[in-house]
Design a protein around this motif. Structure first.
Motif, mmCIF file in Angstrom:
data_model
loop_
_atom_site.group_PDB
_atom_site.id
_atom_site.type_symbol
_atom_site.label_atom_id
_atom_site.label_comp_id
_atom_site.label_asym_id
_atom_site.label_seq_id
_atom_site.Cartn_x
_atom_site.Cartn_y
_atom_site.Cartn_z
ATOM 1 N N GLY A 67 0.412 17.942 4.627
ATOM 2 C CA GLY A 67 1.617 17.776 5.423
ATOM 3 C C GLY A 67 2.670 16.950 4.710
ATOM 4 N N ALA A 68 3.272 16.005 5.434
ATOM 5 C CA ALA A 68 4.375 15.204 4.894
ATOM 6 C C ALA A 68 3.974 14.352 3.701
ATOM 7 N N ASN A 69 2.686 14.102 3.524
ATOM 8 C CA ASN A 69 2.256 13.266 2.395
ATOM 9 C C ASN A 69 2.639 13.860 1.042
ATOM 10 N N VAL A 81 0.863 -1.177 0.000
ATOM 11 C CA VAL A 81 0.000 0.000 0.000
ATOM 12 C C VAL A 81 0.895 1.221 0.000
ATOM 13 N N MET A 82 0.745 2.083 -0.990
ATOM 14 C CA MET A 82 1.418 3.367 -0.996
ATOM 15 C C MET A 82 0.350 4.441 -0.887
ATOM 16 N N GLY A 83 0.501 5.331 0.083
ATOM 17 C CA GLY A 83 -0.529 6.352 0.222
ATOM 18 C C GLY A 83 -0.304 7.252 1.417
ATOM 19 N N GLN A 138 -3.975 5.406 -3.914
ATOM 20 C CA GLN A 138 -5.101 6.337 -3.835
ATOM 21 C C GLN A 138 -4.633 7.702 -4.331
ATOM 22 N N ASN A 139 -5.481 8.716 -4.182
ATOM 23 C CA ASN A 139 -5.170 10.060 -4.697
ATOM 24 C C ASN A 139 -4.789 11.067 -3.620
ATOM 25 N N GLU A 140 -4.382 10.623 -2.442
ATOM 26 C CA GLU A 140 -3.988 11.564 -1.395
ATOM 27 C C GLU A 140 -2.481 11.778 -1.342
ATOM 28 N N PHE A 144 4.020 -0.900 3.777
ATOM 29 C CA PHE A 144 3.476 0.432 3.527
ATOM 30 C C PHE A 144 4.582 1.377 3.091
ATOM 31 N N ALA A 145 4.271 2.204 2.089
ATOM 32 C CA ALA A 145 5.183 3.250 1.631
ATOM 33 C C ALA A 145 4.486 4.591 1.744
ATOM 34 N N GLY A 146 5.137 5.567 2.364
ATOM 35 C CA GLY A 146 4.546 6.882 2.531
ATOM 36 C C GLY A 146 5.498 7.798 3.279
ATOM 37 N N ALA A 147 4.942 8.782 3.975
ATOM 38 C CA ALA A 147 5.770 9.755 4.699
ATOM 39 C C ALA A 147 4.998 10.310 5.891
#
Length: 273
Positions: free
Chosen positions: A111-113, A6-8, A131-133, A57-60
Motif C-alpha cells: 500500500g502507501a508504504n 524510526v522510518m518504516g 527495516q526492509n518494509e 516516525f517517518a512513513g506513509a
C-alpha cells in the motif's frame, strides 16, 4: 526533542485466530479476529516509546479508515508524526493467522508504504532505526544523510539481502536466522558490522570483530510470537539512545520480547483489538 527516529512501514493488521495453520487449498474455520496496529516500523516505534524515549516516525499511510486509525495509535503513544505522508489510496495492510500454539503466518500488502522516500534526521536524535518494509532507496537515502554521531540500527527484515552502502553505514544489524544466512552468515557479517542474530527461544547471538557471544532467552510460556522481533528492535534502539552499552541494550530488548510473547504485556501486542 526526539531521541529515536524510526522510518518504516505502517500496516493495519487483520489477525484471525485458529487452532492451526491451514494446508494448501484448505478452508479452515477460525476462532476469532483482532484488528491491530502493525508494520515493522510502527511496532518498533511503539516499543521504543514504551521504553521511555521520545520517538519521531517517518512513513506513509493512505487517506482511508485504516490510515486514520494508525495515526491515532501513534498520537496516543506520544509519537511525533509530522514526517508521515498521508496519500491518496490504501494504507498498508496485512492478513495473518495466529494459532493457539503461538505459530504465525501472514500476507502483507505494501500500500502507501511503497511511497516512503526517506526522512530528515531531527536535531538531537541519537539513533535511527530502519527495516526492509519500505523501498530500499528510502533506507539508502536516510543512511547517507545521517550525521556521523547518529547510530543506525538496521533490522534487515523481511529478508531481501542488503546493499553494501547500508552495511557500511549501519552501526548495528539485526537479523534472524533466515536473514543472516541470506546475507552470508554471522561470521562473515561480523567482520563488516556489529550483528545481532535473533534465535527465538534460543536467545540471540552478538557478533563483532572480537567474535560471537550468545545471550540465552528467558524461559517463558509462549502465548504469541507476533511482534516479538519488533519489541526487541524498538527497545534495543531506545536503550542505545539512552546511552546503554550494547550488551545492556540486548538484554533490555530480550526482556521486552519475553514479556510480549508470554502475554505479560498484552497492551504492547494488542494496541488495537
Amino acid at each position: 526533542m526526539p531521541d529515536v527516529l524510526v522510518m518504516g512501514s505502517l500496516h493495519w493488521d487483520v489477525v484471525v485466530r485458529a487452532d492451526r495453520l491451514p494446508a494448501l487449498d484448505e478452508t479452515l474455520m477460525g476462532r476469532g479476529v483482532a484488528y491491530r496496529f502493525g508494520g515493522k516500523g510502527g511496532n518498533q516505534a511503539l516499543a521504543a516509546a514504551r521504553a521511555g524515549v521520545a520517538v519521531t516516525f517517518a512513513g506513509a499511510v493512505g487517506d482511508d479508515d485504516a490510515g486514520r486509525r494508525m495515526l491515532r495509535v501513534l498520537d496516543d503513544a506520544g509519537i511525533e508524526r509530522s514526517a508521515i505522508d498521508v496519500r491518496d489510496g490504501a494504507s498498508g495492510m496485512s492478513v495473518a493467522i495466529e494459532t493457539a500454539g503461538g505459530e504465525y503466518g501472514a500476507v502483507v500488502v505494501t500500500g502507501a508504504n511503497a511511497a516512503v522516500a526517506g526522512a530528515a534526521m531531527p536535531r538531537g536524535c541519537r539513533v535511527a532505526l530502519i527495516q526492509n518494509e519500505v523501498p530500499e532507496a528510502a533506507n539508502l537515502s536516510l543512511a547517507a544523510s545521517l550525521p556521523a554521531d547518529v547510530a543506525l540500527v538496521w533490522n534487515a527484515a523481511p529478508a531481501r539481502g542488503g546493499p553494501d552502502a547500508l552495511l557500511d553505514r549501519a552501526d548495528v544489524l539485526v537479523v534472524n536466522r533466515v536473514e543472516a544466512a541470506q546475507m552470508g552468515g554471522i561470521d562473515a557479517l561480523r567482520r563488516r558490522v556489529t550483528v545481532i542474530e535473533t534465535l527465538g527461544a534460543d536467545g540471540c547471538r552478538l557478533g563483532d570483530a572480537g567474535g560471537v557471544r550468545t545471550f540465552p532467552a528467558a524461559p517463558v510460556e509462549v502465548v504469541s510470537t507476533h511482534g516479538a522481533g519488533d519489541a526487541f528492535c524498538g527497545t534495543l534502539a531506545a536503550a542505545l539512545a539512552r546511552g546503554a552499552s550494547l550488551d545492556d541494550a540486548v538484554a533490555a530488548g530480550q526482556a521486552a520480547a519475553a514479556r510480549l510473547v508470554s502475554g505479560a504485556d498484552l497492551a504492547a501486542r494488542d494496541a488495537v483489538d
